[in-house]
Scaffold this motif. Structure first.
Motif, PDB file in Angstrom:
ATOM      1  N   PHE A  82       0.821  -1.207   0.000  1.00  0.00           N
ATOM      2  CA  PHE A  82       0.000   0.000   0.000  1.00  0.00           C
ATOM      3  C   PHE A  82       0.863   1.268   0.000  1.00  0.00           C
ATOM      4  O   PHE A  82       0.490   2.274   0.605  1.00  0.00           O
ATOM      5  CB  PHE A  82      -0.937  -0.004   1.207  1.00  0.00           C
ATOM      6  CG  PHE A  82      -2.108  -0.922   1.052  1.00  0.00           C
ATOM      7  CD1 PHE A  82      -3.280  -0.489   0.442  1.00  0.00           C
ATOM      8  CD2 PHE A  82      -2.055  -2.235   1.504  1.00  0.00           C
ATOM      9  CE1 PHE A  82      -4.368  -1.329   0.293  1.00  0.00           C
ATOM     10  CE2 PHE A  82      -3.142  -3.089   1.368  1.00  0.00           C
ATOM     11  CZ  PHE A  82      -4.295  -2.634   0.755  1.00  0.00           C
ATOM     12  N   GLY A  84       2.158   4.730  -0.704  1.00  0.00           N
ATOM     13  CA  GLY A  84       1.365   5.884  -1.098  1.00  0.00           C
ATOM     14  C   GLY A  84       0.037   5.976  -0.384  1.00  0.00           C
ATOM     15  O   GLY A  84      -0.674   6.976  -0.519  1.00  0.00           O
ATOM     16  N   ALA A  85      -0.310   4.936   0.369  1.00  0.00           N
ATOM     17  CA  ALA A  85      -1.500   4.943   1.218  1.00  0.00           C
ATOM     18  C   ALA A  85      -1.040   4.854   2.673  1.00  0.00           C
ATOM     19  O   ALA A  85       0.155   4.799   2.963  1.00  0.00           O
ATOM     20  CB  ALA A  85      -2.416   3.770   0.859  1.00  0.00           C
ATOM     21  N   ASP A  86      -1.977   4.850   3.584  1.00  0.00           N
ATOM     22  CA  ASP A  86      -1.654   4.769   5.011  1.00  0.00           C
ATOM     23  C   ASP A  86      -2.069   3.411   5.552  1.00  0.00           C
ATOM     24  O   ASP A  86      -3.226   3.003   5.409  1.00  0.00           O
ATOM     25  CB  ASP A  86      -2.376   5.870   5.799  1.00  0.00           C
ATOM     26  CG  ASP A  86      -1.929   7.265   5.389  1.00  0.00           C
ATOM     27  OD1 ASP A  86      -0.746   7.431   5.055  1.00  0.00           O
ATOM     28  OD2 ASP A  86      -2.778   8.184   5.400  1.00  0.00           O
ATOM     29  N   GLU A 272      -9.854  11.639   1.787  1.00  0.00           N
ATOM     30  CA  GLU A 272      -9.359  10.408   2.383  1.00  0.00           C
ATOM     31  C   GLU A 272     -10.458   9.347   2.408  1.00  0.00           C
ATOM     32  O   GLU A 272     -11.633   9.660   2.619  1.00  0.00           O
ATOM     33  CB  GLU A 272      -8.858  10.657   3.806  1.00  0.00           C
ATOM     34  CG  GLU A 272      -7.700  11.649   3.886  1.00  0.00           C
ATOM     35  CD  GLU A 272      -7.195  11.833   5.294  1.00  0.00           C
ATOM     36  OE1 GLU A 272      -7.139  10.822   6.035  1.00  0.00           O
ATOM     37  OE2 GLU A 272      -6.876  12.973   5.672  1.00  0.00           O
ATOM     38  N   ASN A 274     -10.770   5.470   4.138  1.00  0.00           N
ATOM     39  CA  ASN A 274     -10.234   4.357   4.916  1.00  0.00           C
ATOM     40  C   ASN A 274     -11.172   3.175   4.746  1.00  0.00           C
ATOM     41  O   ASN A 274     -12.332   3.232   5.149  1.00  0.00           O
ATOM     42  CB  ASN A 274     -10.117   4.754   6.396  1.00  0.00           C
ATOM     43  CG  ASN A 274      -9.388   3.718   7.224  1.00  0.00           C
ATOM     44  OD1 ASN A 274      -9.556   2.521   7.036  1.00  0.00           O
ATOM     45  ND2 ASN A 274      -8.589   4.178   8.182  1.00  0.00           N
ATOM     46  N   ALA A 296      -4.187  -4.946  -2.148  1.00  0.00           N
ATOM     47  CA  ALA A 296      -3.921  -3.558  -2.536  1.00  0.00           C
ATOM     48  C   ALA A 296      -4.284  -3.321  -3.997  1.00  0.00           C
ATOM     49  O   ALA A 296      -4.915  -2.307  -4.347  1.00  0.00           O
ATOM     50  CB  ALA A 296      -2.452  -3.225  -2.292  1.00  0.00           C
ATOM     51  N   ARG A 300      -7.215  -0.696  -5.047  1.00  0.00           N
ATOM     52  CA  ARG A 300      -6.840   0.479  -5.848  1.00  0.00           C
ATOM     53  C   ARG A 300      -7.621   0.502  -7.164  1.00  0.00           C
ATOM     54  O   ARG A 300      -8.092   1.565  -7.610  1.00  0.00           O
ATOM     55  CB  ARG A 300      -5.344   0.454  -6.138  1.00  0.00           C
ATOM     56  CG  ARG A 300      -4.441   0.710  -4.954  1.00  0.00           C
ATOM     57  CD  ARG A 300      -2.996   0.731  -5.432  1.00  0.00           C
ATOM     58  NE  ARG A 300      -2.027   0.603  -4.374  1.00  0.00           N
ATOM     59  CZ  ARG A 300      -1.578   1.595  -3.607  1.00  0.00           C
ATOM     60  NH1 ARG A 300      -2.052   2.818  -3.795  1.00  0.00           N
ATOM     61  NH2 ARG A 300      -0.679   1.373  -2.670  1.00  0.00           N
ATOM     62  N   ARG A 316      -6.880   9.660  -0.928  1.00  0.00           N
ATOM     63  CA  ARG A 316      -5.782   8.917  -0.303  1.00  0.00           C
ATOM     64  C   ARG A 316      -6.384   7.747   0.452  1.00  0.00           C
ATOM     65  O   ARG A 316      -7.281   7.916   1.289  1.00  0.00           O
ATOM     66  CB  ARG A 316      -4.991   9.808   0.646  1.00  0.00           C
ATOM     67  CG  ARG A 316      -3.785   9.097   1.284  1.00  0.00           C
ATOM     68  CD  ARG A 316      -2.958  10.042   2.133  1.00  0.00           C
ATOM     69  NE  ARG A 316      -1.795   9.365   2.709  1.00  0.00           N
ATOM     70  CZ  ARG A 316      -0.632   9.219   2.100  1.00  0.00           C
ATOM     71  NH1 ARG A 316      -0.483   9.709   0.866  1.00  0.00           N
ATOM     72  NH2 ARG A 316       0.380   8.603   2.676  1.00  0.00           N
ATOM     73  N   LEU A 317      -5.892   6.550   0.191  1.00  0.00           N
ATOM     74  CA  LEU A 317      -6.434   5.350   0.798  1.00  0.00           C
ATOM     75  C   LEU A 317      -5.761   5.034   2.124  1.00  0.00           C
ATOM     76  O   LEU A 317      -4.611   5.415   2.364  1.00  0.00           O
ATOM     77  CB  LEU A 317      -6.277   4.162  -0.143  1.00  0.00           C
ATOM     78  CG  LEU A 317      -7.095   4.174  -1.435  1.00  0.00           C
ATOM     79  CD1 LEU A 317      -6.815   2.912  -2.240  1.00  0.00           C
ATOM     80  CD2 LEU A 317      -8.580   4.314  -1.147  1.00  0.00           C
ATOM     81  N   ALA A 318      -6.492   4.325   2.955  1.00  0.00           N
ATOM     82  CA  ALA A 318      -5.940   3.780   4.199  1.00  0.00           C
ATOM     83  C   ALA A 318      -6.588   2.425   4.445  1.00  0.00           C
ATOM     84  O   ALA A 318      -7.732   2.183   4.038  1.00  0.00           O
ATOM     85  CB  ALA A 318      -6.191   4.715   5.379  1.00  0.00           C
TER      86      ALA A 318
END
Length: 498
Positions: A82, A84-86, A272, A274, A296, A300, A316-318
């Motif tokens: 992941f 680039g994501a959190d 964002e 999540n 992932a 995505r 932005r993904l988490a």
């Protein structure tokens, strides 16, 4: 799935399936189930370069043995997949000071589900901006702690919570602080293919704002009307121990749709998203978890496609793996005490030989692993201190508690010469075992020992009877009896390396 307290033969409950045919090799270590360092040397199980006999002698049993390289390696796998994501470690799976430091040092974020989990993370110096606070009933005290610490996100779960948080956030702004960043937890109506009690996205349950009922959109409006709150994005979690990514993909479709609804209703474009956790692990060889790279890639892809269709920027993904990081790398060691052969099926015809199940009792049980009783969870278990050429015997590994449902492994094959004093190892106990441990029947919570490169470090010490007595108004300060023989000698106190 429900369990009857007197066992599956009562209350009209269908008995669970039998163990099946004995495996070709008793005691084999499936690499999908056991820690990455697990191996047999001279027939004995070794973890992190240490033999289980040495670990049990030094630290006693029951004992949680955590393979540090396995834990940190799985965290790194998610971070890489992941990029680039959190990646938020879901600390409810297992949390202690050392684990929080590993997660911090390795650059991941951390989810806390209570003020006390949050306090532990802050106490070890975890960066506050990388912490999110969850929970369906956060108190004013917990919310104030989160606001004062400046954590990264508060995940809002109800309208009452918006009302509780807004004044605290306003007070912070009045003192010169920034608005409090929040996520809205949305209930997207996806039925996860898992146990009823750990499926969390259907409508009739306690978490989140309902998407179908319009509560999620109304919550977004209310948060956007509060100058001291910053609506950073949305949160979704559909359950736990899930192998099929279709549920995550369907949830992503619906929650991206909510992003579009919020833009249409308010003009706000949230940045964002999540998508929660719940990624399954292999407890037994038949389990088939999806690896982080595939998870992932699929998430995505679906988010990008949905955003393109709705003309939205990709947020932005988490994600929030907990079990998938902590679960596979920990093994619980037990010492065998009593073995009781039980003939199955009640009375049989004259001359009929009834099958036998050996009830193998160990020195722990549902106080250190409640999951079998609570969720009908499956586990793998092996004879750990030696191998055996004895023929297989149908067994049930049970604890020492005063409960017929005190079962650790419901049905499995062990060598027929298993005897008192042997060590059994139960795999994949790193998530929700120590975390959900209790003092039922006044048993004590086991220690956790991290192993790496042949070195064992006690990261959580064994609870003592004096610890428990200290909470009792009558017994506080009184001396407790000496430790049982299976507990470690004094030189193996907390923090000791062996």
């Amino acid at each position: 799935m429900r369990a009857h307290p007197a066992g599956p033969l009562h209350g009209g409950i269908t008995p669970p399936p039998a163990a099946g045919a004995p495996p070709a090799e008793l005691g084999a270590l499936d690499p999908q189930v056991w820690p990455r360092s697990a191996e047999r040397i001279g027939g004995e199980l070794h973890l992190g370069g240490r033999s289980v006999t040495d670990l049990a002698r030094a630290h006693g049993t029951p004992l949680f043995v955590l393979d540090e390289d396995d834990f940190r390696g799985r965290a790194a796998d998610f971070a890489t997949a992941f990029a680039g994501a959190d990646v938020h470690y879901a600390s409810k799976a297992f949390l202690c000071g050392q684990v929080a430091r590993w997660i911090a040092d390795d650059g991941l974020h951390l989810d806390a589900c209570s003020g006390n989990e949050l306090s532990l993370a802050l106490a070890v110096g975890f960066p506050a901006e990388r912490i999110a606070l969850h929970g369906n009933n956060k108190s004013l005290v917990e919310l104030r702690l989160a606001v004062d610490a400046g954590i990264g996100h508060v995940v809002l779960d109800s309208f009452d919570e918006i009302d509780r948080l807004a004044p605290l956030a306003a007070a912070r702004m009045d003192a010169g602080g920034a608005p409090v960043p929040v996520l809205l937890r949305t209930t997207v109506g996806i039925e996860a293919h898992t146990h009823e009690f750990i499926a969390t996205a259907h409508e009739d349950q306690k978490f989140g704002f309902s998407l179908a009922a319009g509560d999620a959109l109304e919550a977004a409006r209310r948060v956007l009307a509060e100058p001291a709150l910053h609506l950073a994005g949305l949160h979704s979690h559909i359950g736990s121990q899930i192998f099929d990514t279709a549920g995550f993909e369907a949830a992503a479709h619906r929650v991206v749709g909510l992003l579009a609804d919020i833009r249409e209703a308010t003009g706000e474009v949230l940045g964002e998203l999540n998508l929660g956790g719940g990624f399954g692990i292999a407890y037994v060889s038949d389990d088939d978890p999806v690896n982080p790279a595939d998870i992932a890639a699929r998430l995505r892809t679906v988010v990008a496609a949905e955003c393109a269709e709705l003309d939205l920027p990709v947020p932005r993904l988490a994600v929030e793996p907990g079990r998938a990081i902590a679960g596979p790398g920990t093994v619980t060691l037990y010492e065998v005490g009593t073995i009781k052969p039980v003939r199955l099926g009640g009375g049989g015809a004259s001359g009929t030989t009834l099958p036998v199940r050996n009830y193998v009792s160990v020195d722990g049980g549902m106080s250190d692993n409640i999951r079998t009783a609570l969720y009908d969870a499956d586990y793998t278990c092996v004879l750990a201190n030696r191998t055996s050429d004895a023929p297989p015997a149908l067994c049930r590994v049970v604890g020492k508690h005063c409960e017929s449902g005190d079962i650790l492994v419901r049905d499995l094959w062990l060598p027929s010469d298993v005897q008192p004093g042997d060590l059994l190892a139960v795999a994949a106990t790193g998530a929700y075992c120590w975390s959900m441990a209790s003092n039922y029947n006044y048993l004590l919570k086991p220690p956790v020992v991290a192993v790496r490169d042949g070195v064992a470090t006690e990261i959580v010490r064994r609870q003592t009877l004096s610890d428990v007595f200290a909470l009792d108004s009558l017994l506080a300060g009184r001396p407790a009896p000496s430790p049982a023989p299976s507990q470690p000698a004094p030189e193996h106190a907390a923090g000791a390396r062996s």
